[in-house]
Design an enzyme around this catalytic site. Structure first.
Site, PDB file in Angstrom:
ATOM      1  N   HIS A   1      29.397  42.362  41.259  1.00 30.38           N
ATOM      2  CA  HIS A   1      30.741  42.131  40.713  1.00 30.38           C
ATOM      3  C   HIS A   1      30.904  42.974  39.452  1.00 30.38           C
ATOM      4  O   HIS A   1      30.018  42.994  38.599  1.00 30.38           O
ATOM      5  CB  HIS A   1      30.864  40.638  40.370  1.00 30.38           C
ATOM      6  CG  HIS A   1      32.155  40.234  39.748  1.00 30.38           C
ATOM      7  ND1 HIS A   1      32.279  39.964  38.406  1.00 30.38           N
ATOM      8  CD2 HIS A   1      33.376  40.018  40.282  1.00 30.38           C
ATOM      9  CE1 HIS A   1      33.520  39.585  38.139  1.00 30.38           C
ATOM     10  NE2 HIS A   1      34.208  39.622  39.258  1.00 30.38           N
TER      11      HIS A   1
ATOM     12  N   HIS B   1      38.898  34.133  45.231  1.00 28.75           N
ATOM     13  CA  HIS B   1      38.915  33.993  43.772  1.00 28.75           C
ATOM     14  C   HIS B   1      38.632  32.571  43.299  1.00 28.75           C
ATOM     15  O   HIS B   1      38.956  32.205  42.166  1.00 28.75           O
ATOM     16  CB  HIS B   1      40.260  34.475  43.214  1.00 28.75           C
ATOM     17  CG  HIS B   1      40.175  35.108  41.861  1.00 28.75           C
ATOM     18  ND1 HIS B   1      40.615  34.492  40.723  1.00 28.75           N
ATOM     19  CD2 HIS B   1      39.697  36.315  41.463  1.00 28.75           C
ATOM     20  CE1 HIS B   1      40.422  35.275  39.676  1.00 28.75           C
ATOM     21  NE2 HIS B   1      39.863  36.398  40.111  1.00 28.75           N
TER      22      HIS B   1
ATOM     23  N   GLU C   1      29.678  35.847  41.573  1.00 33.17           N
ATOM     24  CA  GLU C   1      30.089  36.404  40.287  1.00 33.17           C
ATOM     25  C   GLU C   1      30.020  35.384  39.164  1.00 33.17           C
ATOM     26  O   GLU C   1      29.909  35.759  37.989  1.00 33.17           O
ATOM     27  CB  GLU C   1      31.501  36.984  40.378  1.00 33.17           C
ATOM     28  CG  GLU C   1      32.597  35.944  40.550  1.00 33.17           C
ATOM     29  CD  GLU C   1      33.959  36.581  40.768  1.00 33.17           C
ATOM     30  OE1 GLU C   1      34.812  36.450  39.865  1.00 33.17           O
ATOM     31  OE2 GLU C   1      34.163  37.197  41.825  1.00 33.17           O
TER      32      GLU C   1
ATOM     33  N   ASP D   1      39.559  38.478  48.480  1.00 33.13           N
ATOM     34  CA  ASP D   1      39.009  37.645  47.415  1.00 33.13           C
ATOM     35  C   ASP D   1      39.788  36.336  47.338  1.00 33.13           C
ATOM     36  O   ASP D   1      40.959  36.320  46.976  1.00 33.13           O
ATOM     37  CB  ASP D   1      39.105  38.403  46.088  1.00 33.13           C
ATOM     38  CG  ASP D   1      38.341  37.721  44.964  1.00 33.13           C
ATOM     39  OD1 ASP D   1      37.802  36.619  45.189  1.00 33.13           O
ATOM     40  OD2 ASP D   1      38.287  38.292  43.854  1.00 33.13           O
TER      41      ASP D   1
ATOM     42  N   GLU E   1      35.501  36.753  49.791  1.00 26.72           N
ATOM     43  CA  GLU E   1      34.790  36.567  48.532  1.00 26.72           C
ATOM     44  C   GLU E   1      35.125  35.230  47.893  1.00 26.72           C
ATOM     45  O   GLU E   1      36.297  34.857  47.804  1.00 26.72           O
ATOM     46  CB  GLU E   1      35.139  37.702  47.573  1.00 26.72           C
ATOM     47  CG  GLU E   1      34.496  37.575  46.212  1.00 26.72           C
ATOM     48  CD  GLU E   1      34.741  38.802  45.356  1.00 26.72           C
ATOM     49  OE1 GLU E   1      34.787  38.660  44.114  1.00 26.72           O
ATOM     50  OE2 GLU E   1      34.893  39.921  45.901  1.00 26.72           O
TER      51      GLU E   1
END
Length: 382
Positions: free
Chosen positions: A285, A185, A235, A183, A209
């Site tokens: 998510h 993020h 997400e 991730d 991700e």
């Protein structure tokens, strides 16, 4: 049947639950939360309450249309999170009314069990190999970890090397057959993301991700040219209209709508159907609580292009309570060798421990996202 009451419960670790009651005794639960903005989302649900009281809870599509379109200004994380939690609770009522799991009302099951992954390493990833071995010992066949700590627009290769070393340590620990998702993020800017995806590729990540923030999705074109690793994002995107351009441009392999943000159960089902038309898979998510996770499982079970589900059991955010903590029957999710089997119970398939929720709401929470800074003192993406 009419809606008679809507109650909200702000509870640790960082959640917001909604309970919708009816004049016939049927009740539904939802999770209308935006992480770090619980009080604001709570106020948005309260604003929608006047419209919903006295309405038939079974008219879910019509209520979505009114809540989404009836305020003139549409979308965004606060409104969509409020709508999402309400919509989950309405589906819970509908399933209980028809004595059927929600997935049966959305076309029926297409799989026997749902693959899930577990988090390792925390916000500032460390001790990842030992944590990975612990999760694999519990039966998980797929893991996810944060790629880096804070990164500036242009930053030291030392941080890239550290990310690669962590990935190498996990791959060495768990072997070639365990999926490892990484991730980014949204804390990695596109310049550094192009470097990092190439460096991580030899360790065969399951996916990367959110390599860039959704406001920079055009950068996915260049990142996709740098790697063969599947790219996942979504997400922080809302409704089918929010995903439309992403799917049209063709640089994403896995979409990750959040059922507590993107519009709820039916809206995520529609987003997944759009993605299926572009040969893109679904991995919702969900680092949230039991109601959000139960909602995800209902969609996962009836969606052909679903591949894997995030779940927050033991996740680093859950200080104060864990995913199973507010359930009367914690075994309802039936974790088995990296999969979850559906119970087949009506509605969301879970029973909330209402007494525990009401007690926890007396304390509440005021959780906010961490504020990170670069070495020069400038704000860094968390």
């Amino acid at each position: 049947m009419k809606i008679t009451d809507i109650e909200l419960f702000q509870i640790e670790p960082r959640w917001l639950f909604v309970k919708i009651s009816t004049d016939t005794g049927f009740e539904g639960w939802g999770e209308p939360i935006l992480e770090g903005r619980a009080s604001t989302t709570k106020a948005a649900v309260e604003e929608l309450k006047d419209y919903l009281i006295g309405k038939d809870p079974l008219k879910i599509e019509d209520h979505f249309q009114v809540m989404y379109r009836g305020g003139f200004y549409r979308g965004g994380p606060i409104l969509m999170s409020a709508i999402s939690g309400i919509e989950q609770a309405l589906w819970d009522i509908k399933g209980k009314y028809y004595n059927a799991p929600i997935y049966d009302l959305l076309g029926g099951s297409v799989r026997d069990k749902i693959k899930v992954y577990a988090w390792i390493g925390g916000d500032r990833p460390s001790d990842v190999s030992n944590h990975a071995l612990m999760q694999v010992a519990l039966g998980f066949k797929a893991l996810k970890m944060n790629a880096t700590e804070e990164l500036h627009y242009i930053d030291d290769y030392r941080k890239i090397d550290q990310a690669v070393e962590r990935m190498q340590a996990v791959r060495s620990a768990v072997g070639p057959d365990v999926g490892i998702a990484v991730d980014f993020h949204g804390r990695v800017h596109k310049t550094m993301a192009k470097i990092l995806v190439k460096e991580l590729e030899p360790f065969r990540p399951m996916f990367i991700e959110e390599p860039v923030l959704p406001e920079h999705n055009e950068a996915l074109r260049d990142i996709a040219r740098m790697t063969n690793t599947p790219i996942a994002t979504g997400e922080r995107m809302y409704t089918r209209w929010g995903f439309k351009q992403l799917l049209q441009e063709g640089y994403v392999d896995i979409i990750q709508p959040d059922l507590s943000h993107a519009g709820g159960i039916l809206e995520t089902k529609k987003i997944a159907a759009m993605a299926e038309a572009y040969d893109v898979s679904l991995a919702p998510h969900c680092p949230l609580g039991p109601i959000a996770l139960a909602s995800c499982f209902q969609v996962d079970n009836c969606t052909p292009n679903f591949v894997i589900q995030e779940q927050g059991l033991g996740i680093h955010y859950n200080q104060g309570s864990d995913v199973l903590g507010y359930l009367k029957d914690p075994d309802v999710f039936q974790y088995e060798a990296g999969y979850v089997r559906m119970s087949g119970k009506p509605g969301l398939g879970i029973e909330i421990n209402e007494a525990a929720v009401r007690e926890a709401a007396k304390k509440g929470h005021n959780w906010h996202s961490p504020i990170w800074r670069n070495e020069d003192g400038s704000y860094a993406e968390w």
